[in-house]
Design a protein around this motif. Structure first.
Motif, short mmCIF file in Angstrom:
data_model
loop_
_atom_site.label_atom_id
_atom_site.label_comp_id
_atom_site.label_asym_id
_atom_site.label_seq_id
_atom_site.Cartn_x
_atom_site.Cartn_y
_atom_site.Cartn_z
N GLY A 193 0.98 -1.14 0.20
CA GLY A 193 0.02 -0.06 -0.03
C GLY A 193 0.86 1.14 -0.02
N ILE A 194 0.32 2.53 0.16
CA ILE A 194 1.11 3.53 0.02
C ILE A 194 0.65 4.52 1.21
CG2 ILE A 194 1.71 3.60 -2.28
CD1 ILE A 194 -0.68 5.61 -3.01
N VAL A 195 1.49 5.72 1.58
CA VAL A 195 1.12 6.53 2.43
C VAL A 195 0.75 7.66 1.90
CG1 VAL A 195 2.01 7.77 4.52
CG2 VAL A 195 2.87 5.49 4.20
N THR A 196 -0.54 8.34 2.07
CA THR A 196 -0.83 9.35 1.32
C THR A 196 -1.39 10.59 2.40
OG1 THR A 196 -2.86 8.51 0.93
CG2 THR A 196 -1.29 8.33 -0.89
N LEU A 215 -4.34 -0.21 -1.19
CA LEU A 215 -4.80 0.61 0.04
C LEU A 215 -3.86 1.70 0.45
CD1 LEU A 215 -5.00 -3.03 1.97
CD2 LEU A 215 -6.76 -1.17 1.55
N PHE A 216 -4.42 2.51 1.14
CA PHE A 216 -3.85 3.91 1.60
C PHE A 216 -3.68 3.96 2.96
CE2 PHE A 216 -5.44 6.67 -2.50
CZ PHE A 216 -4.62 5.90 -3.09
N LEU A 217 -2.62 4.32 3.60
CA LEU A 217 -2.39 4.75 5.10
C LEU A 217 -2.34 6.43 5.04
CD1 LEU A 217 -2.00 4.39 8.06
CD2 LEU A 217 0.46 4.13 7.46
N ILE A 218 -3.35 7.11 5.68
CA ILE A 218 -3.66 8.35 5.65
C ILE A 218 -3.30 8.96 6.90
CG2 ILE A 218 -5.29 10.11 4.97
CD1 ILE A 218 -6.79 8.10 2.77
N PRO A 219 -2.25 9.72 7.20
CA PRO A 219 -2.06 10.33 8.38
C PRO A 219 -2.50 11.80 8.04
CG PRO A 219 0.05 10.08 7.31
CD PRO A 219 -1.02 9.28 6.36
N GLY A 220 -2.46 12.72 9.12
CA GLY A 220 -3.01 13.98 8.84
C GLY A 220 -4.33 14.44 9.09
N PHE A 221 -5.17 13.27 9.47
CA PHE A 221 -6.48 13.50 9.93
C PHE A 221 -6.17 14.07 11.56
CE2 PHE A 221 -9.94 11.38 12.36
CZ PHE A 221 -10.97 12.78 12.05
N ILE A 231 -11.59 13.82 3.10
CA ILE A 231 -10.76 12.50 2.79
C ILE A 231 -11.05 11.27 2.29
CG2 ILE A 231 -9.11 10.87 4.03
CD1 ILE A 231 -8.23 13.14 5.86
N ILE A 232 -12.36 10.96 2.96
CA ILE A 232 -13.05 9.64 2.53
C ILE A 232 -13.70 9.79 1.06
CG2 ILE A 232 -14.83 8.26 3.15
CD1 ILE A 232 -14.52 8.58 5.88
N GLN A 233 -14.16 11.06 0.80
CA GLN A 233 -14.76 11.16 -0.51
C GLN A 233 -13.68 10.83 -1.56
OE1 GLN A 233 -16.56 14.91 0.10
NE2 GLN A 233 -18.56 14.11 0.63
N ASN A 234 -12.28 11.24 -1.19
CA ASN A 234 -11.36 11.18 -2.40
C ASN A 234 -10.56 9.84 -2.33
OD1 ASN A 234 -10.69 14.05 -3.68
ND2 ASN A 234 -11.38 14.69 -1.66
N ALA A 239 -8.92 2.44 2.65
CA ALA A 239 -7.85 3.36 3.54
C ALA A 239 -7.72 2.94 5.04
CB ALA A 239 -8.35 4.83 3.22
N PHE A 240 -6.61 3.34 5.36
CA PHE A 240 -6.40 3.64 6.72
C PHE A 240 -6.11 4.86 7.27
CE2 PHE A 240 -5.46 -1.08 5.54
CZ PHE A 240 -5.54 -1.68 6.72
#
Length: 279
Positions: A193-196, A215-221, A231-234, A239-240
């Protein structure tokens, strides 16, 4: 060990939520009562894990907050991993270490995180190319999240770089990283997966369009200001979405775990509502 893809599918089906709880036990911010414990980092994380585990798609302990204290910190990091594995076995454990070395060095990291600790995923840096990623995947245990487009302001210095001499399609370096990640994910069957960064939701949307399988790992929330609905709409449901300080440092008193529980529940319910309406 199940692949990242399979474990995500199972856990998401049970929760219908994307919440990932980061564990960043910064010493200066720990409640005073916890600092007096024998194993303060473990005790703090244990209480956060117990308070939020029913809502967590995964947990993301960051090793930096433990490494600072040498072997004693590392011992408590290992206790945290063991505790999650034994008490919340369906949750995905993401070791946030951002490793980025080659050959035998990478293999040693893989043996530590995947064999000794038995984490599900390790964050890795792609700066040296495919050679710094494949040793983890050839190890045949565990998965990786590759740093792609991060939240920090200076990320653009490299991640937005364009190679004028080589045709990197569709343009920016981070898009080439995402493309390589998709290729590796197909080759290694759902283990990449990737970090975005969540502070760049519109760009997450473009990456998602180009890489629907990842699969995306999304920090920053949360503490960093990313908007959950945007974030979820995009990103879609694959995603995590991580929150660390926005969950576990809401109180410095005896009620810190209770506050974490309430916030995790709130985020969990919001995610379920957004997902049901928009994804």
């Amino acid at each position: 060990m199940l692949s990242l893809e399979n474990k995500y599918t199972n856990r998401f089906s049970a929760l219908q939520s994307l919440l990932t709880v980061g564990l960043d036990p910064e010493w200066e911010k720990l409640p005073d009562i916890i600092k007096k414990e024998k194993d303060p980092f473990f005790q703090f994380c244990k209480q956060i894990i117990d308070a939020t585990g029913e809502f967590a798609l995964g947990f993301k302990p960051n090793i930096a907050f433990f490494e600072r204290f040498g072997w004693e910190g590392i011992r408590q990091f290992e206790l945290v991993i063991e505790y999650i594995r034994k008490n919340f076995p369906d949750s995905i454990i993401i070791a946030d270490a951002k490793r980025g070395d080659l050959g035998n060095t990478a293999k040693e990291y893989a043996m530590y995180y995947f064999d000794r600790l038995n984490v599900d995923v390790l964050t890795v840096s792609p700066y040296m190319g495919r050679d710094t990623i494949t040793p983890y995947l050839e190890h045949d245990r565990g998965s990786v999240f590759i740093l792609c487009l991060t939240s920090n302001p200076s990320a653009i210095e490299f991640q937005k770089w364009k190679d004028k001499e080589h045709d990197i399609v569709p343009g920016y370096l981070h898009q080439a990283v995402a493309k390589l990640s998709t290729e590796l994910n197909r080759e290694y069957k759902g283990r990449v997966g990737i970090v975005t960064g969540g502070t760049r939701p519109s760009e997450i949307g473009l990456i998602r369009e180009e890489n629907p399988e990842l699969l995306f790992l999304i920090p920053g929330f949360g503490a960093q200001g990313g908007d959950l609905e945007e974030i979820i709409q995009n990103s879609g449901k694959r995603a995590f979405i991580n929150s660390s300080r926005g969950i576990h440092f809401l109180s410095s008193g005896l009620d810190f775990a209770e506050k974490a529980h309430d916030r995790a529940k709130e985020i969990h319910n919001s995610m379920k509502k957004i997902l049901s309406m928009s994804v």
